[in-house]
Design a protein around this motif. Structure first.
Motif, PDB file in Angstrom:
ATOM      1  N   TRP A 131      -6.301   9.647  -3.474  1.00 64.63           N
ATOM      2  CA  TRP A 131      -5.518  10.541  -4.094  1.00 64.63           C
ATOM      3  C   TRP A 131      -5.229  10.471  -5.610  1.00 64.63           C
ATOM      4  O   TRP A 131      -5.023  11.187  -6.269  1.00 64.63           O
ATOM      5  N   THR A 144      -6.428   5.917   1.113  1.00 69.47           N
ATOM      6  CA  THR A 144      -5.498   7.009   0.729  1.00 69.47           C
ATOM      7  C   THR A 144      -4.787   7.075  -0.903  1.00 69.47           C
ATOM      8  O   THR A 144      -5.308   8.039  -1.264  1.00 69.47           O
ATOM      9  N   TYR A 145      -4.511   5.943  -1.073  1.00 68.04           N
ATOM     10  CA  TYR A 145      -3.690   5.920  -2.527  1.00 68.04           C
ATOM     11  C   TYR A 145      -4.798   6.192  -3.586  1.00 68.04           C
ATOM     12  O   TYR A 145      -4.514   6.685  -4.577  1.00 68.04           O
ATOM     13  N   SER A 168       0.747  -1.038   0.097  1.00 67.57           N
ATOM     14  CA  SER A 168      -0.021   0.052   0.001  1.00 67.57           C
ATOM     15  C   SER A 168       0.920   1.195  -0.064  1.00 67.57           C
ATOM     16  O   SER A 168       0.599   2.146  -0.584  1.00 67.57           O
ATOM     17  N   LEU A 226       1.200   4.154  -2.955  1.00 67.76           N
ATOM     18  CA  LEU A 226       1.128   5.449  -2.737  1.00 67.76           C
ATOM     19  C   LEU A 226       2.280   6.432  -3.528  1.00 67.76           C
ATOM     20  O   LEU A 226       2.106   7.370  -4.083  1.00 67.76           O
ATOM     21  N   VAL A 274      -6.877   1.793   5.637  1.00 65.93           N
ATOM     22  CA  VAL A 274      -6.792   3.223   5.652  1.00 65.93           C
ATOM     23  C   VAL A 274      -5.931   3.459   4.681  1.00 65.93           C
ATOM     24  O   VAL A 274      -6.340   4.569   3.690  1.00 65.93           O
ATOM     25  N   LEU A 275      -4.808   2.609   4.492  1.00 69.74           N
ATOM     26  CA  LEU A 275      -3.900   3.055   3.293  1.00 69.74           C
ATOM     27  C   LEU A 275      -4.392   3.216   2.033  1.00 69.74           C
ATOM     28  O   LEU A 275      -4.474   3.814   1.133  1.00 69.74           O
TER      29      LEU A 275
END
Lengths: 501, 485
Positions: A429, A425-426, A293, A297, A421-422
């Motif tokens: 984003w 995020t990516y 993960s 990112l 969660v990660l």
């Protein structure tokens, strides 16, 4: 009446009839290309329609294998032509037959040279995939499992991107190295049990020390296929270089072969070793979830980002399987089907913009939502499904895996949840960078909105993701009985070996 | 002393027939002149003779299997292996027919010599006595030394012939010396007699030395490492037509002889020779796989590939069981057809009439010759042992036997080297499919190559379908080989 037909054989080998048709096409290049596309689409579509008969006639209450077919192959050696499905393999067959026509449709315009060969490779690939999930004989399983490498190697190598040769070799050799170790284990199992029949091997009960070695051999193969950290490095290369449709099938179906293998072989046949090695699998999977993960990112290439997210998502699958709980295994299964649909759709999303701009660099995009509004909706939906938004199929799988992980160990559950969660995020984003903001260039502004063909690919995927999200029981009920059988044999097998030897 | 009887004729009928054909063809070759037309006539006669011999082999009733006082054995095993050798030689001869007379190996004596070598190979397969063994080997080797050097205008060809001759003579010497020691201990040259004499005896070191010498001598013939040095040079230097033959038939004959010797004469002392074969097998698999990576010439690459293949076959042989013998036979069946199919394509690697056998010459073949490219693709995947093709089943059965005999490390080394091997087979596919070329190879596929390639492809692709009956035949043959003692 239909129940008397060798339906699994028909589904498995129907694409090969398409191959025969493709070989017969004559004419100049233009004509051949057009006909090849149509033949491939019709044959794979027809295969899908026939495979629906599996769903309609499937009895979720029955415990054993259904639609069984057995024919003599190598007389007197315990090796036979044996096909059959249960609640675990049936959804995968549907996934394969469902994604194949979509993948062919996705390469309608993207593939312009050697179209006939391309379609042949895809149809052979479909036969191999379906045959692998339908096999109830270990040798047959291996034939199909390995046979997949041939068309996939060609697809990546001929129609891939710039570094396609490197990616194709890495994919082939990595996978082969894992598989041949499994082959040696299969030989040992065959010698020990005197048969390669999967139901009989499941009932055989291997000695405890032997289980350990066999488990490790099978792990070598399945871990590469899944792929698990640290043997995942072939996947980003293969995905980035493969053509869009290749990535769709690779992520959608081929990665599931590892998870399917764990459930079909490792768990019921080596129950003691499965329990013994579960912490190792947890550790590797947690590293996969968190590490990949973070790597995702940092990616600047869209396809690579989604490839790494696949590794992370498959980490959930392996955690779920080795919790050895009902929820965990069901969650893993659900996650595999869901990921099959979602990742195929996401790779297609990348393919759509790649076809227009011929780059996958995230920085080359921006403000796409303003230019391609319908596309933005589909992409957003799939992105949210990948993140695990409630109401999409992604949520159900992750939720069940977490429940199972919690039962096994609260630490595992904690780390796994971090991955969620990660993941959010990516993906968010990525979406922000590509879709929102100012339109970065004139080329982006000139991109055409998606056409009818592309919508035809997105819609079925979206409908299914939504359907499984709001009505997961439709899939869970099919799998529940068979998963229970696997878990029972894990419990019973462990007890039997301890008592017996 | 034994008296020559009619009963001796029947088991050896195919050999006697072929020898007679060869003698008649000597006259045809001598009186027909050095023309291409005569060469073609001789080749066609030789092919017809082989076809009839094949029918004789297949239809032999095998009621009487032993002939010439036990020197010669025409059992089910011999039938199986002879069929392979005959098919392989037939394919090699078929592809040697050239309409034009420009080629300097396009001479009548070419087919004639190969026919004589073929008789030698068949004698090797049937040899059941140290004398018959040596006679068969020499009859096979001498004509092959000549054909290797047949291209008199080429230094490489002469070098190949000389190298083949010197190392062949060395290996014959080893074999003969070992045979003399074995005879000295056993007191007989008969394989059955040797097996009986050794049973329950405490084996003196001299005998072990003799046995190892004999196995090493045969290892030269099958080009198992570390006795493989001659193979790449001879494969490269010989005319491609000859290489095609070398790669197929003599290997089958030599490994059959090795099987007769180890499973027959030394059948009771498997634990003595097993480690020798394991060492040969490991060395061949490793050297074959690693050596091929560096090659630029496809004939040299095929040489290393055949070294590796012999390593796999030897792995089955090392198991020392019926399953092992069956495995080797399945393996060799696949090997013959893969070899024939591959060389059917390599023979067509010509540019402007001249041989172009560098691996890079295959660049872009999928564009210029799509059907050849598909053929070679399938052959390469099969050689790499990828299912569901023939090569995979061969590996499955030899490693099955090895694992069953407790040789698990050997099997693991084998499968790992097969992954290394896959690399260079994939390299060929990569050149054909992933790359493009400006200088295509010559167009046109002679009918013989097309037939050989088509037949080989059919066998390699549909191997799984015929595997049941093939397995039955191989099993009968293996039992005949081992249980006859």
């Amino acid at each position: 009446m239909i129940s008397n037909w060798p339906i699994l054989t028909i589904i498995t080998f129907l694409p090969m009839i398409g191959v025969a048709f493709l070989l017969m096409i004559r004419g100049d290049e233009e004509v051949v290309a057009r006909n090849a596309r149509n033949v491939a689409l019709w044959v794979s579509g027809f295969t899908f329609v026939i495979s629906l008969a599996l769903v309609l006639n499937f009895d979720a209450q029955a415990a054993g294998y259904q639609f069984e077919e057995r024919a003599e192959w190598l007389p007197g050696s315990g090796i036979s032509y044996h096909l059959g499905v249960d609640g675990i393999s049936m959804p995968f067959i549907l996934l394969a037959t469902f994604l194949s026509p979509l993948a062919i449709l996705a390469s309608w315009k993207a593939i312009t040279h050697r179209v006939r060969e391309y379609m042949i490779a895809f149809l052979v690939l479909e036969t191999m995939m379906v045959g692998m999930f339908a096999s109830l004989d270990m040798l047959m399983f291996y034939l199909f499992f390995e046979g997949v490498l041939i068309p996939m190697f060609i697809i990546i190598g001929v129609w891939g991107g710039k570094r396609r040769v490197y990616a194709a070799f890495k994919f082939f050799l990595y996978t082969l190295l894992g598989s041949v170790l499994m082959l040696v284990c299969m030989l040992a199992m065959y010698i020990d049990a005197g048969t390669t029949d999967i139901p009989m091997l499941t009932a055989h009960g291997f000695a405890a020390t032997m289980q350990t070695w066999l488990f490790l051999g099978f792990l070598a193969s399945f871990a590469v296929k899944v792929p698990m950290w640290p043997v995942h490095t072939w996947l980003p290369d293969a995905h980035v270089e493969a053509p869009t449709a290749g990535s769709m099938i690779l992520a959608g179906v081929l990665l599931k072969m590892g998870g399917y293998g764990f459930i079909r072989f490792s768990l019921p046949m080596f129950p003691l070793a499965s329990e013994f090695f579960a912490p190792l699998i947890f550790a590797l999977s947690i590293i996969a979830v968190i590490y990949t993960s973070l790597v995702a990112l940092a990616q600047s290439d869209m396809k690579k980002l989604i490839a790494y997210s696949s590794v992370a998502h498959m980490g959930f699958v392996t955690i779920g399987i080795f919790t050895l709980t009902e929820q965990g295994v069901a969650g893993a299964m659900f996650q595999m089907i869901s990921h099959g649909l979602v990742s195929a759709a996401l790779f297609f999303c990348v393919g759509v913009v790649y076809d227009r701009l011929h780059t996958r660099e995230i920085s080359a995009y921006g403000g796409v939502a303003a230019v391609m509004p319908r596309y933005a909706v589909f992409f957003m939906f799939m992105m949210l499904a990948s993140v695990g938004l409630p109401g999409t199929s992604g949520f159900v799988g992750e939720m069940l895996v977490l429940v199972g992980a919690w039962k096994a160990s609260s630490w595992v559950a904690l780390f796994t949840a971090t991955g969620l969660v990660l993941g959010a995020t990516y993906m968010l984003w990525l979406y922000r960078r590509v879709m929102f903001g100012k339109i970065v260039s004139a080329e982006v502004e000139a991109m055409e909105p998606i056409g009818r063909r592309e919508v035809m690919i997105f819609v079925p995927l979206t409908v299914l993701v939504l359907w499984f999200g709001v009505y997961p029981a439709s899939l869970l009920d099919v799998m529940a009985g068979s998963i229970q059988v696997v878990l029972d044999s894990v419990a019973a097998g462990g007890a039997f070996v301890i008592a017996g030897r | 002393m034994f008296v020559f009887q009619m009963a001796d004729i029947m088991p050896a009928l195919p050999e006697i027939f072929l020898a007679a054909v060869a003698l008649v063809l000597v006259l045809v070759a001598a009186y027909g002149g050095e023309t291409a037309a005569n060469a073609r006539r001789v080749t066609q006669f030789a092919m017809a003779g082989i076809a009839i011999a094949l029918l004789l082999v297949i239809n032999s009733d095998q009621v009487i299997t032993s002939a010439f006082g036990g020197m010669f054995s025409a059992d089910a095993f011999a039938g199986f292996m002879k069929a392979l050798v005959l098919l392989g030689t037939f394919a090699a001869l078929a592809m040697s027919i050239r309409t034009s007379g420009d080629d300097d190996i396009n001479k009548p004596e070419y087919s004639l010599l190969i026919l004589l070598a073929l008789v030698g190979m068949m004698l090797m397969i049937s040899a059941d006595n140290l004398m018959a063994l040596y006679m068969g080997i020499e009859l096979q080797s001498l004509p092959l030394y000549v054909v290797a050097a047949m291209r008199t205008s080429s230094l490489r060809s002469s070098e190949a012939g000389l190298k083949y001759f010197l190392l062949g003579a060395l290996s014959s010497g080893l074999l003969l010396y070992g045979a003399s020691l074995v005879y000295g201990i056993a007191g007989t040259t008969d394989f059955n007699g040797i097996a009986l004499a050794l049973a329950g005896q405490d084996l003196p070191p001299v005998f072990i030395i003799g046995m190892v010498f004999m196995i090493c001598g045969l290892a030269f013939k099958i080009s198992a490492a570390p006795f493989h040095m001659w193979t790449p040079d001879v494969y490269e230097g010989s005319p491609t037509l000859v290489t095609a033959l070398f790669a197929i038939a003599p290997k089958v004959a030599a490994i059959s002889l090795l099987m007769r010797l180890t499973y027959g004469a030394f059948g009771g002392i498997a634990d003595q020779w097993q480690q020798v074969l394991v060492a040969l097998s490991v060395a061949s698999m490793v050297i074959g796989a690693l050596g091929a990576i560096m090659q630029t010439d496809i004939k040299r690459m095929m040489a290393y590939s055949s070294i590796a293949h012999m390593g796999y076959a030897t792995a089955g042989l090392a198991a020392g069981s019926v399953a092992g013998a069956t495995g080797v036979m399945i393996y060799m069946t696949g090997y013959v057809f893969m070899g024939a199919g591959t060389f059917a394509i390599i023979l067509l690697m010509r540019r402007d009439g001249a041989e172009a056998t560098k691996i890079v010459d295959l660049k872009g073949l999928s564009r210029t010759h799509p059907s050849l490219a598909v053929g070679l693709l399938i052959m390469m995947f099969s050689m790499a042992g990828i299912p569901p093709l023939a090569g995979f089943f061969g590996k499955w059965y030899v490693f099955l036997a090895a694992v069953e005999a407790g040789l698990v490390p050997l099997a693991i080394i084998g499968v790992v080297t097969s992954v290394v091997g896959a690399f260079y087979y994939l390299r060929i596919i990569r050149l054909m499919y992933f790359d493009d070329t400006e200088t295509p190879l010559d167009a046109g596929i002679p009918i013989a190559n097309r037939m050989v390639l088509g037949a080989s492809l059919a066998v390699v692709l549909l191997f799984f379908a015929g595997l049941g009956s093939l397995l039955g035949a191989a099993d009968t043959a293996a039992v005949a080989l081992i249980m006859a003692r």
